[in-house]
Design a protein around this motif. Structure first.
Motif, mmCIF file in Angstrom:
data_model
loop_
_atom_site.group_PDB
_atom_site.id
_atom_site.type_symbol
_atom_site.label_atom_id
_atom_site.label_comp_id
_atom_site.label_asym_id
_atom_site.label_seq_id
_atom_site.Cartn_x
_atom_site.Cartn_y
_atom_site.Cartn_z
ATOM 1 N N VAL A 263 -8.274 10.683 -3.156
ATOM 2 C CA VAL A 263 -8.415 9.467 -3.956
ATOM 3 C C VAL A 263 -9.778 8.846 -3.683
ATOM 4 N N GLU A 264 -10.441 8.427 -4.744
ATOM 5 C CA GLU A 264 -11.698 7.705 -4.598
ATOM 6 C C GLU A 264 -11.396 6.210 -4.613
ATOM 7 N N LEU A 265 -11.755 5.524 -3.532
ATOM 8 C CA LEU A 265 -11.599 4.076 -3.461
ATOM 9 C C LEU A 265 -12.975 3.437 -3.393
ATOM 10 N N GLN B 29 -5.112 8.633 4.258
ATOM 11 C CA GLN B 29 -6.195 7.736 4.651
ATOM 12 C C GLN B 29 -6.342 6.585 3.659
ATOM 13 N N ALA B 30 -6.246 6.915 2.368
ATOM 14 C CA ALA B 30 -6.390 5.893 1.324
ATOM 15 C C ALA B 30 -5.306 4.827 1.458
ATOM 16 N N GLU B 31 -4.103 5.236 1.850
ATOM 17 C CA GLU B 31 -3.033 4.255 2.044
ATOM 18 C C GLU B 31 -3.411 3.260 3.138
ATOM 19 N N PHE B 32 -3.976 3.739 4.241
ATOM 20 C CA PHE B 32 -4.367 2.847 5.336
ATOM 21 C C PHE B 32 -5.538 1.948 4.954
ATOM 22 N N VAL B 33 -6.476 2.481 4.192
ATOM 23 C CA VAL B 33 -7.605 1.677 3.726
ATOM 24 C C VAL B 33 -7.110 0.573 2.794
ATOM 25 N N LEU B 34 -6.206 0.908 1.899
ATOM 26 C CA LEU B 34 -5.651 -0.082 0.973
ATOM 27 C C LEU B 34 -4.810 -1.118 1.723
ATOM 28 N N LYS B 35 -4.066 -0.664 2.733
ATOM 29 C CA LYS B 35 -3.273 -1.586 3.557
ATOM 30 C C LYS B 35 -4.180 -2.616 4.232
ATOM 31 N N SER C 142 0.831 -1.203 0.000
ATOM 32 C CA SER C 142 0.000 0.000 0.000
ATOM 33 C C SER C 142 0.865 1.254 0.000
ATOM 34 N N ARG C 143 2.014 1.187 0.633
ATOM 35 C CA ARG C 143 2.925 2.344 0.667
ATOM 36 C C ARG C 143 3.423 2.683 -0.740
ATOM 37 N N ALA C 144 3.793 1.664 -1.506
ATOM 38 C CA ALA C 144 4.284 1.902 -2.866
ATOM 39 C C ALA C 144 3.170 2.424 -3.772
#
Length: 134
Positions: free
Chosen positions: A51-53, A66-72, A40-42
């Motif tokens: 970003v829309e997730l 926030q999007a990075e943590f959601v993706l993680k 998720s970091r990369a």
């Protein structure tokens, strides 16, 4: 003279199409590798400011952090096994590029839609990512 002009125009158009295809490939190559490895970091390095997730129809906008943590969290719950791009394209105006891929996870297969827009400096940034369980 018309033949020469026609051939030159054809060669020019084919050259431009090749350049556009290479630029699309470069924009998604690092993102593809990051998703494949479940980093998720990369992936977040390519996020726009907002970003829309979307995960199976649940769509929300997040800040890049926030999007990075959601993706993680998504990668933790759906351990990545593979990711391949199925289709890439771009809009005729605005420089928007998109890709559709298949994300293989331990929990199943997801269809992934990624939309990238050019930032002020010209670099491509992820604007949207949608994951749909198949």
């Amino acid at each position: 003279m018309k033949r020469l002009f026609s051939r030159a125009l054809t060669v020019f158009c084919l050259s431009m199409m090749t350049i556009v295809a290479q630029a699309q490939g470069e924009a998604f190559s690092a993102v593809r590798s990051a998703i494949r490895s479940g980093s998720s970091r990369a992936v977040a390095q390519y996020f726009a400011g907002t970003v829309e997730l979307e995960f199976d129809g649940d769509r929300q906008s997040f800040s890049a952090t926030q999007a990075e943590f959601v993706l993680k969290d998504f990668f933790a719950k759906n351990g990545p096994a593979s990711f391949e791009l199925v289709h890439q394209g771009s809009s005729t105006s605005g420089g928007v590029q998109y890709a559709v891929g298949k994300f293989g996870a331990k929990s199943g297969t997801y269809r992934v839609f990624i939309k990238m827009k050019p930032a002020e400096g010209g670099a491509m940034q992820i604007d949207q990512m949608h994951f749909t369980h198949e």
